[in-house]
Design an enzyme around this catalytic site. Structure first.
Site, PDB file in Angstrom:
ATOM      1  N   GLY A 211       0.850  -1.175   0.000  1.00 24.93           N
ATOM      2  CA  GLY A 211       0.000   0.000   0.000  1.00 24.93           C
ATOM      3  C   GLY A 211       0.886   1.224   0.000  1.00 24.93           C
TER       4      GLY A 211
ATOM      5  CB  SER B  87       4.455  -3.543  -1.850  1.00 27.90           C
ATOM      6  OG  SER B  87       4.417  -2.291  -2.476  1.00 27.90           O
ATOM      7  CB  ALA B  88       4.084  -0.479   1.941  1.00 27.88           C
TER       8      ALA B  88
ATOM      9  CG  HIS C 235       6.382  -2.281  -6.841  1.00 26.82           C
ATOM     10  ND1 HIS C 235       5.657  -3.453  -6.897  1.00 26.82           N
ATOM     11  CD2 HIS C 235       6.037  -1.672  -5.673  1.00 26.82           C
ATOM     12  CE1 HIS C 235       4.896  -3.536  -5.807  1.00 26.82           C
ATOM     13  NE2 HIS C 235       5.121  -2.472  -5.057  1.00 26.82           N
TER      14      HIS C 235
ATOM     15  CD  GLU D 240       6.414  -5.638  -9.253  1.00 26.72           C
ATOM     16  OE1 GLU D 240       7.132  -5.724  -8.239  1.00 26.72           O
ATOM     17  OE2 GLU D 240       5.253  -5.222  -9.243  1.00 26.72           O
TER      18      GLU D 240
END
Length: 236
Positions: A90, A122-123, A159, A194
């Site tokens: 997020g 991710s985050a 990413h 990714e």
């Protein structure tokens, strides 16, 4: 012994949520009946409840119960007693702000250093490095500090995208932005493509997945690191 699975993304193009990581997640949380989910990053602005329900649906396939950190009257105690911890993706600015405002950053760090299995995407991966300063996220809120968990000795850029030489877009590439970071900051940065992840066991950090990663270091040439490599051998 530290035990982390640090992934660039939760979902590959055309796949289902966490599907590509399923075998690794089964190993990561083997023996865990429950895990604690940190929903603070709220992708797309969804609620903590909506986000946690999505995670519960996935982990039900593994017969693992999920509790959201926001559900506890004593969240510090919940972190300390967690069998495993998952921090989802997020917005990193929002995630870091919430962890600081709730006085939980240090508690999560201590749990990881004590050996609690951790999964970040991710985050949730961004916060594993010394700072969050190489995130791609929009600064929608002002965190008390850019300092994060520091359970690995380099920053991440999840990413990570290579420059498209055919594109007519004249904006900055990810490489350009990371080089700007290195004008003022010394810690290395791993550009994690990714479908790639880092498997952390104690002092060992191994790159996994089908793709290589890019290692950026201040005042040095960029290095392409092949999957299966021990990252600490490059960052010393």
């Amino acid at each position: 012994m530290k035990n982390l699975l640090i992934a660039s993304t939760s979902t590959l193009h055309g796949g289902n949520y966490l599907e590509y990581l399923l075998p690794e997640i089964q190993l990561q949380f083997a023996g865990c009946k429950t895990i604690l989910f940190v929903p603070y990053a709220r992708p797309g602005g969804i609620s903590h409840e909506e986000y946690t329900q999505k995670i519960k649906s996935f982990f039900s396939l593994l017969n693992i119960e999920v509790k959201g950190l926001h559900e506890f009257s004593n969240p510090i105690e919940a972190i300390e007693k967690a069998e495993g911890i998952f921090t989802g993706g997020g917005n990193t600015f929002l995630l870091v702000t919430q962890l600081y405002q709730n006085n939980q950053m240090h508690t999560v760090k201590k749990a990881i250093e004590s050996g609690t299995p951790y999964l970040g995407t991710s985050a949730g991966s961004n916060i594993c490095g010394p700072t969050m300063q190489t995130t791609n996220d929009m600064p929608i809120i002002y965190p008390p500090s850019f300092e994060t968990l520091g359970v690995i000795p380099f920053n991440l850029n999840p990413h990570y995208l290579d420059a498209d030489l055919q594109s007519k877009h004249m904006g900055e590439t990810r490489e350009t932005r990371i080089k700007e970071f290195h004008q003022f900051n010394a810690q290395p940065v791993i550009g994690l493509r990714e479908g790639s992840w880092l498997d952390v066991k104690g002092d060992s950090i191994v790159l996994k997945g089908n793709l290589s990663a890019r290692l950026f270091q201040q005042n040095k040439e960029t290095i392409e690191v092949e999957s299966g490599s021990e990252m600490m051998g490059f960052c010393n």
